[in-house]
Design a protein around this motif. Structure first.
Motif, PDB file in Angstrom:
ATOM      1  N   PHE A 566       0.844  -1.205   0.000  1.00 15.27           N
ATOM      2  CA  PHE A 566       0.000   0.000   0.000  1.00 15.27           C
ATOM      3  C   PHE A 566       0.875   1.250   0.000  1.00 15.27           C
ATOM      4  O   PHE A 566       0.600   2.213  -0.723  1.00 15.27           O
ATOM      5  CB  PHE A 566      -0.921  -0.017   1.228  1.00 15.27           C
ATOM      6  N   LEU A 567       1.958   1.229   0.781  1.00 15.34           N
ATOM      7  CA  LEU A 567       2.876   2.378   0.823  1.00 15.34           C
ATOM      8  C   LEU A 567       3.523   2.629  -0.539  1.00 15.34           C
ATOM      9  O   LEU A 567       3.860   3.766  -0.871  1.00 15.34           O
ATOM     10  CB  LEU A 567       3.976   2.145   1.861  1.00 15.34           C
ATOM     11  N   ASP A 568       3.692   1.573  -1.325  1.00 12.64           N
ATOM     12  CA  ASP A 568       4.340   1.721  -2.639  1.00 12.64           C
ATOM     13  C   ASP A 568       3.511   2.563  -3.603  1.00 12.64           C
ATOM     14  O   ASP A 568       4.027   3.027  -4.626  1.00 12.64           O
ATOM     15  CB  ASP A 568       4.610   0.340  -3.261  1.00 12.64           C
ATOM     16  N   MET A 569       2.229   2.756  -3.286  1.00 12.44           N
ATOM     17  CA  MET A 569       1.394   3.594  -4.168  1.00 12.44           C
ATOM     18  C   MET A 569       1.751   5.078  -4.056  1.00 12.44           C
ATOM     19  O   MET A 569       1.401   5.866  -4.929  1.00 12.44           O
ATOM     20  CB  MET A 569      -0.091   3.399  -3.847  1.00 12.44           C
ATOM     21  N   PHE A 570       2.442   5.453  -2.969  1.00 10.38           N
ATOM     22  CA  PHE A 570       2.837   6.856  -2.802  1.00 10.38           C
ATOM     23  C   PHE A 570       4.123   7.104  -3.589  1.00 10.38           C
ATOM     24  O   PHE A 570       5.219   6.998  -3.053  1.00 10.38           O
ATOM     25  CB  PHE A 570       3.041   7.176  -1.313  1.00 10.38           C
ATOM     26  N   GLN A 571       3.960   7.431  -4.871  1.00 10.71           N
ATOM     27  CA  GLN A 571       5.127   7.555  -5.736  1.00 10.71           C
ATOM     28  C   GLN A 571       5.617   9.000  -5.860  1.00 10.71           C
ATOM     29  O   GLN A 571       6.729   9.233  -6.302  1.00 10.71           O
ATOM     30  CB  GLN A 571       4.806   6.985  -7.116  1.00 10.71           C
ATOM     31  N   LYS A 572       4.814   9.932  -5.448  1.00 11.76           N
ATOM     32  CA  LYS A 572       5.255  11.327  -5.435  1.00 11.76           C
ATOM     33  C   LYS A 572       6.090  11.535  -4.162  1.00 11.76           C
ATOM     34  O   LYS A 572       5.623  11.276  -3.057  1.00 11.76           O
ATOM     35  CB  LYS A 572       4.035  12.255  -5.432  1.00 11.76           C
ATOM     36  N   GLU A 573       7.332  12.010  -4.323  1.00 15.10           N
ATOM     37  CA  GLU A 573       8.269  11.996  -3.205  1.00 15.10           C
ATOM     38  C   GLU A 573       7.770  12.775  -1.986  1.00 15.10           C
ATOM     39  O   GLU A 573       7.828  12.292  -0.855  1.00 15.10           O
ATOM     40  CB  GLU A 573       9.627  12.568  -3.645  1.00 15.10           C
ATOM     41  N   VAL A 577       7.199  11.058   1.683  1.00 18.57           N
ATOM     42  CA  VAL A 577       7.944  11.466   2.884  1.00 18.57           C
ATOM     43  C   VAL A 577       6.972  11.840   4.015  1.00 18.57           C
ATOM     44  O   VAL A 577       7.193  11.484   5.180  1.00 18.57           O
ATOM     45  CB  VAL A 577       8.893  12.646   2.564  1.00 18.57           C
ATOM     46  N   GLU A 578       5.893  12.544   3.679  1.00 15.57           N
ATOM     47  CA  GLU A 578       4.911  12.910   4.700  1.00 15.57           C
ATOM     48  C   GLU A 578       4.294  11.665   5.353  1.00 15.57           C
ATOM     49  O   GLU A 578       4.102  11.611   6.573  1.00 15.57           O
ATOM     50  CB  GLU A 578       3.795  13.766   4.085  1.00 15.57           C
ATOM     51  N   VAL A 579       3.996  10.663   4.519  1.00 14.33           N
ATOM     52  CA  VAL A 579       3.425   9.415   5.045  1.00 14.33           C
ATOM     53  C   VAL A 579       4.438   8.722   5.960  1.00 14.33           C
ATOM     54  O   VAL A 579       4.091   8.239   7.047  1.00 14.33           O
ATOM     55  CB  VAL A 579       3.010   8.481   3.882  1.00 14.33           C
ATOM     56  N   CYS A 580       5.705   8.677   5.532  1.00 17.22           N
ATOM     57  CA  CYS A 580       6.758   8.052   6.349  1.00 17.22           C
ATOM     58  C   CYS A 580       6.890   8.775   7.693  1.00 17.22           C
ATOM     59  O   CYS A 580       7.070   8.140   8.739  1.00 17.22           O
ATOM     60  CB  CYS A 580       8.092   8.070   5.609  1.00 17.22           C
ATOM     61  N   LYS A 581       6.784  10.103   7.659  1.00 17.41           N
ATOM     62  CA  LYS A 581       6.888  10.877   8.907  1.00 17.41           C
ATOM     63  C   LYS A 581       5.734  10.517   9.850  1.00 17.41           C
ATOM     64  O   LYS A 581       5.932  10.377  11.061  1.00 17.41           O
ATOM     65  CB  LYS A 581       6.876  12.381   8.594  1.00 17.41           C
ATOM     66  N   CYS A 582       4.534  10.371   9.290  1.00 19.32           N
ATOM     67  CA  CYS A 582       3.373   9.995  10.115  1.00 19.32           C
ATOM     68  C   CYS A 582       3.607   8.649  10.796  1.00 19.32           C
ATOM     69  O   CYS A 582       3.301   8.483  11.990  1.00 19.32           O
ATOM     70  CB  CYS A 582       2.112   9.894   9.250  1.00 19.32           C
ATOM     71  N   ILE A 583       4.130   7.684  10.028  1.00 19.55           N
ATOM     72  CA  ILE A 583       4.364   6.337  10.584  1.00 19.55           C
ATOM     73  C   ILE A 583       5.406   6.403  11.699  1.00 19.55           C
ATOM     74  O   ILE A 583       5.237   5.810  12.773  1.00 19.55           O
ATOM     75  CB  ILE A 583       4.809   5.368   9.468  1.00 19.55           C
ATOM     76  N   MET A 584       6.495   7.150  11.469  1.00 17.65           N
ATOM     77  CA  MET A 584       7.563   7.232  12.467  1.00 17.65           C
ATOM     78  C   MET A 584       7.080   7.967  13.734  1.00 17.65           C
ATOM     79  O   MET A 584       7.436   7.588  14.846  1.00 17.65           O
ATOM     80  CB  MET A 584       8.788   7.946  11.890  1.00 17.65           C
ATOM     81  N   GLU A 585       6.274   9.000  13.557  1.00 21.29           N
ATOM     82  CA  GLU A 585       5.732   9.714  14.726  1.00 21.29           C
ATOM     83  C   GLU A 585       4.868   8.777  15.562  1.00 21.29           C
ATOM     84  O   GLU A 585       4.929   8.793  16.798  1.00 21.29           O
ATOM     85  CB  GLU A 585       4.915  10.931  14.267  1.00 21.29           C
ATOM     86  N   SER A 586       4.071   7.946  14.882  1.00 18.90           N
ATOM     87  CA  SER A 586       3.228   6.986  15.590  1.00 18.90           C
ATOM     88  C   SER A 586       4.080   5.961  16.327  1.00 18.90           C
ATOM     89  O   SER A 586       3.796   5.604  17.480  1.00 18.90           O
ATOM     90  CB  SER A 586       2.290   6.288  14.597  1.00 18.90           C
ATOM     91  N   PHE A 587       5.148   5.499  15.684  1.00 24.33           N
ATOM     92  CA  PHE A 587       6.043   4.505  16.308  1.00 24.33           C
ATOM     93  C   PHE A 587       6.664   5.079  17.583  1.00 24.33           C
ATOM     94  O   PHE A 587       6.663   4.449  18.641  1.00 24.33           O
ATOM     95  CB  PHE A 587       7.132   4.095  15.317  1.00 24.33           C
ATOM     96  N   ILE A 588       7.197   6.291  17.480  1.00 21.16           N
ATOM     97  CA  ILE A 588       7.870   6.908  18.633  1.00 21.16           C
ATOM     98  C   ILE A 588       6.870   7.175  19.760  1.00 21.16           C
ATOM     99  O   ILE A 588       7.189   7.045  20.940  1.00 21.16           O
ATOM    100  CB  ILE A 588       8.582   8.213  18.201  1.00 21.16           C
ATOM    101  N   MET A 626      13.812  17.859  11.870  1.00 22.87           N
ATOM    102  CA  MET A 626      12.656  17.019  12.165  1.00 22.87           C
ATOM    103  C   MET A 626      12.885  15.570  11.731  1.00 22.87           C
ATOM    104  O   MET A 626      12.611  14.629  12.480  1.00 22.87           O
ATOM    105  CB  MET A 626      11.404  17.581  11.463  1.00 22.87           C
ATOM    106  N   LEU A 627      13.414  15.413  10.510  1.00 23.97           N
ATOM    107  CA  LEU A 627      13.680  14.056  10.003  1.00 23.97           C
ATOM    108  C   LEU A 627      14.700  13.352  10.891  1.00 23.97           C
ATOM    109  O   LEU A 627      14.543  12.167  11.225  1.00 23.97           O
ATOM    110  CB  LEU A 627      14.181  14.120   8.553  1.00 23.97           C
TER     111      LEU A 627
END
Length: 957
Positions: A566-573, A577-588, A626-627
């Protein structure tokens, strides 16, 4: 000539005296005990009075003791008449309860929040027309002496003039031009009102109201309604405030809840005059809208004015032939009604029931012919009704009893489960009401006619309610199956994703990862063909956000097979990156314990790598920070327990992946140093061959990584920190390498450095670092193949060659700190040691040659300090000279052996130099001298007596 010191005995003398503490005693950090005052309590019906104190403690609150144990507020309460107080309280409570039932609370969504959405949604590319009021010269030139009847006749003629064609029709306007013209009319209304041209203002409002009878460009009608009613609202407010201002008597304004009896005759007459003017408007639609706009003014005439007008205005709407125009007129009446009399729900209900009676008009021949002419399909036409019906139902459903809502449902059923009405019911009614009857609504949706309002929109509305409230547990799976049967058959990707986005939350909320995986797989299947996902990034982002909101156990999340595809559908960089940030914020945020789960690690490394690779030369510093913080949060949560080698391998891999983010490299160096110290802790300082090799590998990691950093002070501090770790792990040659690297880096320190985006002098930072460095060098043993104190000598050479600022004394302060170090090095036993590392006190054992080398260094350093003091003899630097002389004097006092005549004489000279030109602080000098005299009373420093006699105190004069 450093004085000999016994650190153990000094510590015993200086440590604080221990005092036994009785925990029963009062302690200032104990919780404050509040004691109730003994004043008489008021007793109320049905309540029990409090009699006991909140604490049996005898300790009084210091504030209460000032008030003789009485609280002034309690005294006031006790002094009041109990009967009056009770009556006032009951009255207030009744008033509040009445207000709660009548007033509109913050839980009611206002019209203003819907306005922007309607304007954005209902647009057109067709050309529009508008009738502009051109004004009239009649009525402007009225003489002051004209009779009242003449004035009235003239005003009536003006109104007739408007209705008879004093207008200019503007054709072929774009939507933006049309909106600009409406705004011009709004401004004209305000200008006319402020210039006391009330009739002109009324004409403008009538003209604008007439525009609402025109539905020639039908898809723009909802937006036109929003724009025109803004003008009507302005007019209603102006009229109300005008009449209210006439009620001011002796500068006392009317209260908010005034009665008609308190309104003076002039204001009442003016108010009636406005209603009579409006009653003379011939056309129904302008007459209705203008009267509705000033409905609130009925408050000035009678208490029942509004409740009498609302039913009449509701009945007037029956005369409007076009069902779309009529439903928006009903919406406006509900809007005004909720503002001025929200308690009159009967009129609102009657308004809606009237609408239901005339609902069949929508499918009549007149409407169908109109749609054919304008080339508008029925589904699009029905969506034009949504804002009006949604608003009417929201007003009716607000704090309404269950019985009324059930009645509404039954009425909708009688109309053949009309989809448009059903959608509005689900949008307006409380989510809990809809959720408990979910299966009933699904049954009604199934029976709806597909040709009109699309069924998928009905399921979307139902899904929005189920995201806010839970349906009965036994129905949950059946609800999902029924909804998804419809959603998965949708061919249009945009329609599909709009529905799927809503139902994903329901699935995550009530089901397991199996159902979530099935839904994600279905979304991928629908959105991958023809790269449809490129037009649906906001909805796909929303889906990810909902999934990680409900599944925050990341081992469970990454075991959902379709999550990463599902993440692979986000092909616009940028989106990826915004989606990855959301996942990492949730993890932390949610990951409580450290992890070594390979599934989590591989997935999050991939996500962090995606974030890291987005960094380029144009990336802002805040974004990089932030990253880096997110990646560092992940690194800190990774732990392989006692498998230290695996942990180090992870750090090596992370270093290769995140080499462009400096804060991440810094974190990795700290983590590896911590790993080395954990190894030492496990081995209790006694390394085996294997652990010694491992620790050296950790040290090598740091030594290789530090040079890649750009910040010079970060490098210096990490060299020092890593050297200390190497020393603690008995890696002496590696520690020497770190310290040498730090010494060789000092000359590269720039004069100015950037701190929080501003350029600052670096001297203070360098001074702080060197003081820390000196503290470490005390315990670093000399290298057998190098000279005595080779690191100290190297550092002194670097300090000597460093170019200092002309107005800076930091070089002398550093040299003074070197004297502290050299003094500590001459002691038989150093003040601190590193466990299992022999320092120079053990290696040299107080050897005379070693002490002679230290003395030579001391002489060189003192000579440098005295040379600098001489250079400060100019008039503009005398104050600095005084301060440094006293600073150096205190150093000699603390660390020097003053039984040495030369040193004793030097200290006296420095004392005199500090006072010579009157810049010394007298208080400091007095306190210093008192300290010397106290020290002279101790046996080991009795020679201070002679010194005290040789230190005069000079006055400023």
């Amino acid at each position: 000539h450093a004085r000999s010191r016994s650190y153990v005995s000094e510590f015993e003398v200086c440590k604080l005296e221990s005092v036994p503490l009785d925990f029963g005693d009062y302690h200032p950090l104990k919780p404050i005990t509040v004691t109730e005052s003994k004043t008489k309590k008021m007793s109320r019906k049905g309540s029990t009075s409090s009699t006991s104190s909140s604490s049996s403690s005898s300790i009084m609150d210091p504030l209460s003791s000032v008030l003789d144990g009485t609280d002034p507020l309690s005294l006031f309460a006790a002094a009041a008449d109990p009967v009056t107080t009770a009556a006032a309280t009951d009255g207030t409570r009744k008033k509040r309860d009445r207000d709660d039932n009548s007033a509109v609370g913050s839980d009611f969504e206002p019209w203003s929040s819907k306005r922007g959405e309607i304007l954005a949604r209902y647009t057109t590319t067709e050309k529009l027309s508008i009738n502009l009021y051109m004004g009239s010269e009649k009525g402007k030139a009225t003489t002051t002496g004209s009779a009242v009847s003449e004035k009235v006749r003239t005003r009536l003629e003006e109104l007739d003039d408007l209705e008879e064609g004093s207008q200019k029709e503007l054709l072929n306007l774009t939507q933006q031009d049309y909106m600009n013209r409406i705004e011009e009319l709004n401004q004209s209304l305000k200008d006319a009102w402020s210039s006391d041209q009330k009739v002109k203002a009324l004409k403008i409002v009538i003209q604008c109201s007439k525009l609402l009878s025109d539905a020639t460009v039908i898809q723009f009608y909802p937006s036109k309604f929003v724009l025109i009613t803004d003008i009507l609202d302005t007019f209603g407010k102006l009229v109300y405030e005008r009449i209210l201002s006439m009620c001011v008597d002796n500068r006392v304004t009317l209260p908010d809840n005034f009665s008609p009896e308190s309104v003076n005759d002039t204001a009442k007459e003016t108010c009636l005059n406005w209603f009579f003017k409006i009653a003379s408007i011939r056309e129904l639609i302008p007459r209705f809208y203008v009267e509705a706009a000033i409905l609130k003014c009925n408050k000035f005439l009678s208490k029942t004015g509004i409740s009498e007008c609302l039913p009449r205005l509701t009945s007037m709407i029956r005369g409007i032939g076009d069902p779309l125009v009529a439903v928006y007129a009903r919406a406006y009446l509900c809007r005004v009604g909720m503002e001025v009399a929200p308690q009159l729900k009967e009129s609102l209900n009657k308004n809606f029931f009237d609408f239901l009676l005339t609902f069949k008009q929508i499918h009549g021949d007149t409407v169908q012919n109109q749609l054919v002419v304008q080339c508008v399909e029925i589904p699009l036409y029905l969506t034009l009704y949504s804002p009006a019906i949604d608003w009417i139902l929201q007003c009716i459903a607000y704090r309404a009893p269950e019985v009324l809502l059930t009645e509404m449902m039954e009425r909708c059923k009688k109309l053949g489960n009309n989809a448009l009405l059903l959608n509005s019911v689900m949008s307006a009614f409380r989510a809990e009401f809809i959720a408990t009857r979910s299966m009933d609504f699904i049954g009604m949706i199934k029976e709806c006619d597909e040709s009109g309002f699309p069924k998928h929109l009905l399921f979307r509305s139902l899904g929005l309610n189920l995201a806010l409230a839970d349906p009965p547990e036994n129905d949950r799976l059946q609800i999902l199956n029924e909804a998804w049967k419809v959603i998965t058959k949708l061919k249009n990707p945009q329609d599909y994703i709009n529905c799927a986005e809503v139902w994903v939350e329901y699935t995550c909320r009530h089901f397991t990862k199996r159902e979530v995986n099935t839904v994600l797989a279905d979304v991928i299947k629908h959105m991958t063909p023809d790269r449809a996902f490129e037009d649906a990034y906001p909805q796909l982002q929303s889906i990810i956000q909902k999934v990680i909101t409900y599944i925050f156990d990341f081992s469970l999340l990454f075991s959902v097979e379709k999550f990463l595809p599902f993440l692979d559908m986000f092909q616009k960089e940028s989106v990826r990156v915004e989606v990855c940030k959301c996942i990492m914020e949730s993890f932390i945020k949610h990951q409580q314990e450290s992890t070594k789960d390979p599934v989590i690690l591989n997935a999050l490394l991939h996500i962090c790598k995606t974030m890291h690779d987005s960094v380029n030369a144009l990336t802002l510093e805040d974004e990089k920070r932030m990253l880096a913080a997110l990646i560092n949060g992940f690194i800190k949560m990774v732990s392989f327990g006692r498998d230290f080698e695996q942990q180090l391998s992870f750090y090596v891999e992370a270093r290769s992946m995140f080499c462009n983010l400096e804060p991440v490299l810094v974190q990795l160096i700290h983590s590896v140093n911590q790993l080395a110290m954990e190894t030492r802790k496990v081995m209790k300082g006694n390394h085996s061959r294997k652990t010694a090799a491992f620790v050296r590998a950790c040290v090598a990691f740091c030594f290789i990584t530090i040079p890649s950093l750009s910040s010079i002070f970060t490098r210096l501090n990490l060299y020092l920190h890593s050297g200390q770790v190497a020393l603690a792990n008995q890696c002496l040659s590696q520690a020497d390498a770190f310290f040498k690297a730090a010494v060789s880096l000092v000359p590269e320190v720039p004069k100015m450095i950037s701190v929080d985006g501003k350029m600052r002098p670096s001297d203070a930072f360098l001074l702080e670092f060197l003081c820390n460095f000196f503290s470490t060098l005390l315990v670093v043993p000399d290298h057998p193949e190098q000279g005595v104190l080779f690191l100290v000598r190297g550092l002194l050479n670097v300090i000597q060659d460093y170019t200092w600022e002309d107005n800076s004394d930091d070089k002398v302060r550093i040299y003074t700190n070197v004297l502290h170090l050299l003094s500590a090095m001459t002691q038989e036993a150093y003040i601190y040691h590193v466990d299992k590392v022999d320092s120079n006190d053990t290696l040299y054992g107080g050897d005379s040659k070693f002490l002679a080398e230290i003395n030579k260094l001391c002489e060189t350093v003192i000579a440098q300090i005295l040379d600098h003091l001489k250079t400060l003899g100019k008039e503009e630097t005398l104050k600095r000279q005084s301060q440094l002389a006293l600073y150096f004097f205190n150093t000699i006092l603390a660390h020097g052996d003053l039984r040495n005549n030369k040193l004793n004489q030097l200290s006296v000279n420095l004392w005199n130099l500090a006072q010579k030109h009157g810049f010394a602080d007298t208080k400091t000098m007095v306190k210093t001298l008192e300290y010397i005299k106290r020290r002279s009373e101790q046996p080991e420093t009795s020679h201070f007596t002679d010194l005290a006699l040789r230190l005069p105190l000079q006055s400023r004069t």
